[in-house]
Enzyme design. Sequence first.
Site, PDB file in Angstrom:
ATOM      1  N   TYR A 103      -6.871  -3.302  10.642  1.00  0.00           N
ATOM      2  CA  TYR A 103      -5.694  -2.797  11.365  1.00  0.00           C
ATOM      3  C   TYR A 103      -4.978  -3.975  12.000  1.00  0.00           C
ATOM      4  O   TYR A 103      -5.614  -4.831  12.613  1.00  0.00           O
ATOM      5  CB  TYR A 103      -6.110  -1.795  12.457  1.00  0.00           C
ATOM      6  CG  TYR A 103      -5.465  -0.450  12.208  1.00  0.00           C
ATOM      7  CD1 TYR A 103      -4.088  -0.300  12.384  1.00  0.00           C
ATOM      8  CD2 TYR A 103      -6.192   0.629  11.729  1.00  0.00           C
ATOM      9  CE1 TYR A 103      -3.476   0.906  12.098  1.00  0.00           C
ATOM     10  CE2 TYR A 103      -5.583   1.832  11.451  1.00  0.00           C
ATOM     11  CZ  TYR A 103      -4.220   1.963  11.636  1.00  0.00           C
ATOM     12  OH  TYR A 103      -3.606   3.149  11.345  1.00  0.00           O
ATOM     13  N   GLU A 153      -1.422  -3.797  13.697  1.00  0.00           N
ATOM     14  CA  GLU A 153      -0.093  -3.432  14.208  1.00  0.00           C
ATOM     15  C   GLU A 153       0.552  -4.631  14.893  1.00  0.00           C
ATOM     16  O   GLU A 153      -0.101  -5.366  15.630  1.00  0.00           O
ATOM     17  CB  GLU A 153      -0.213  -2.268  15.203  1.00  0.00           C
ATOM     18  CG  GLU A 153      -0.459  -0.947  14.507  1.00  0.00           C
ATOM     19  CD  GLU A 153      -0.496   0.235  15.476  1.00  0.00           C
ATOM     20  OE1 GLU A 153      -0.434   0.015  16.699  1.00  0.00           O
ATOM     21  OE2 GLU A 153      -0.597   1.378  14.983  1.00  0.00           O
ATOM     22  N   ASP A 164      20.787  -2.813  -1.537  1.00  0.00           N
ATOM     23  CA  ASP A 164      19.507  -2.213  -1.929  1.00  0.00           C
ATOM     24  C   ASP A 164      19.244  -2.617  -3.372  1.00  0.00           C
ATOM     25  O   ASP A 164      19.759  -2.012  -4.312  1.00  0.00           O
ATOM     26  CB  ASP A 164      19.565  -0.696  -1.778  1.00  0.00           C
ATOM     27  CG  ASP A 164      18.234  -0.034  -2.104  1.00  0.00           C
ATOM     28  OD1 ASP A 164      17.339  -0.726  -2.648  1.00  0.00           O
ATOM     29  OD2 ASP A 164      18.086   1.171  -1.825  1.00  0.00           O
ATOM     30  N   THR A 171      12.289  -2.631  -3.032  1.00  0.00           N
ATOM     31  CA  THR A 171      10.896  -2.319  -3.326  1.00  0.00           C
ATOM     32  C   THR A 171      10.294  -3.561  -3.968  1.00  0.00           C
ATOM     33  O   THR A 171      11.008  -4.468  -4.396  1.00  0.00           O
ATOM     34  CB  THR A 171      10.778  -1.150  -4.322  1.00  0.00           C
ATOM     35  OG1 THR A 171      11.512  -1.482  -5.494  1.00  0.00           O
ATOM     36  CG2 THR A 171      11.304   0.153  -3.742  1.00  0.00           C
ATOM     37  N   LYS A 200       9.142  -2.710  -8.800  1.00  0.00           N
ATOM     38  CA  LYS A 200       9.953  -2.414  -9.991  1.00  0.00           C
ATOM     39  C   LYS A 200      10.073  -3.706 -10.820  1.00  0.00           C
ATOM     40  O   LYS A 200       9.053  -4.198 -11.271  1.00  0.00           O
ATOM     41  CB  LYS A 200      11.279  -1.786  -9.566  1.00  0.00           C
ATOM     42  CG  LYS A 200      11.030  -0.439  -8.838  1.00  0.00           C
ATOM     43  CD  LYS A 200      12.287   0.254  -8.353  1.00  0.00           C
ATOM     44  CE  LYS A 200      11.914   1.509  -7.557  1.00  0.00           C
ATOM     45  NZ  LYS A 200      13.089   2.160  -6.958  1.00  0.00           N
ATOM     46  N   ARG A 215       3.043  -1.447  -5.120  1.00  0.00           N
ATOM     47  CA  ARG A 215       3.978  -0.484  -4.528  1.00  0.00           C
ATOM     48  C   ARG A 215       4.158  -0.829  -3.059  1.00  0.00           C
ATOM     49  O   ARG A 215       3.210  -0.783  -2.278  1.00  0.00           O
ATOM     50  CB  ARG A 215       3.438   0.945  -4.674  1.00  0.00           C
ATOM     51  CG  ARG A 215       3.132   1.342  -6.099  1.00  0.00           C
ATOM     52  CD  ARG A 215       3.079   2.836  -6.265  1.00  0.00           C
ATOM     53  NE  ARG A 215       4.413   3.368  -6.307  1.00  0.00           N
ATOM     54  CZ  ARG A 215       5.178   3.398  -7.390  1.00  0.00           C
ATOM     55  NH1 ARG A 215       4.734   2.935  -8.543  1.00  0.00           N
ATOM     56  NH2 ARG A 215       6.389   3.894  -7.348  1.00  0.00           N
TER      57      ARG A 215
END
Length: 431
Positions: A65, A67, A211, A237, A240, A246
Amino acid sequence: MAVQPSDARRPAQTRPALAGADPELAALVDAEERLQADTLRLIPSENYVSAAVLEASGTVLQNKYSEGYPGKRYYEGQQVIDQVETLAVERAKALFGMDHANVQPYSGSPANLAVYMAFLEPGDTVLGMSLPMGGHLTHGWGVSATGTWFRGVRYGVRRDTGRIDLDEVRDLARAERPKLIFCGGTAVPRVIDFAGFAEIAREVGAVLVADVAHIAGLIAGGAHPSPAPYADVVSTTTHKTLRGPRGAMLLTRAEHARAVDRAVFPGLQGGPHNQTTAAIAVALKEAAGADFAAYAHQVVANARALGEELAARGFDLVSGGTDNHLLLADLTGKGVSGKVAAKALDRAGIVVNYNTVPYDPRKPFDPSGIRIGTPALTSRGIPSSEMGAVAQWIDLVVDAARTGDESTVSKVREEVRTMMDAYPAPGLPLA
Ligand SMILES: *Cc1c(COP(=O)(O)O)cnc(C)c1O
């Protein structure tokens, strides 16, 4: 999909722990691997990642973790994770030539939502490309949170050219005064004029978001112009054309770094997916290499060649062809709907998606077109000289879909399998 006898041993060999703990799931992963190995995957947003990216995304980084951001975490034990994220951030900035990078967004849609959170109040106006014209849901389309919490106004493409009309975009921007303008989309076969959009955004005082989810790999490889000199924020992203895991990234000018970082965390997300961050770092390293530039150019060369071969067989391509990795074919003249064609192609081992075409008279769930892309087949090393064969299969199967000729579909299925055997896919131990 029948699992072939020789595959029965495979899960135990390549994923022994998974095969032992959950043979049912292991068999499904194995079947998916086989499907990806022996089908011709033409969905423009899909690809094959390298074995290195695959390995990085399946590591113990999963267990952490973290954060916050490197050097500013809310958890201890970040000696290694901080270095992993910094590596990804520095590589992203260098590759795309932007001042700042945030590599934590879980995917493209949450990345875009973070952009709204950074710059807009609920109810503010966003100008984006209409979904059925080739835009993305998150560019202010009605069913998306971005279109219900914000006021979406939309530009499209011209009916006669199939291309974006910047005069229309400028008129809309002047009339609607959006705070945010999105350029880029999911079914845009032509170069995005970032400079033209930037001029409009400057005139109306809007933040310009490029984008580039679909074309990030082409930009990285120099096969599409870069938005870096023009956009305030670049959203992408990583899975692609960029050939990463991903995930997503937001790249910004220095002045917007803080707003975007705060929107991603604590605005929208909790702990980043560190195994994904690691795999993004690997993909960015790969994308900076000379081989990747050659890959990106070959993606475009293959799409152009496939477009020409399809056009020669009477396919009606939106905008007449392509500048990038994708083609949008209107099948109205072929006498079948996009959905019927896509399903027949899938039975033939050719995987595409049905898609609306601009001004589509049909409904989105059974539209007039199919969307075809070359990123995945190019990752297998399939050259332009094979595009005639690919176009021929598509033509045969689309016609077979119209006439109900399943024997042609089966025959093409076998030919596809033979070609795929000749071009093993990266990252697949089966190949
Ligand atoms: C794919 C895509 C997205 C969304 O990405 P997800 O990871 O599917 O959420 C956003 N914008 C554009 C232009 C895309 O092509």
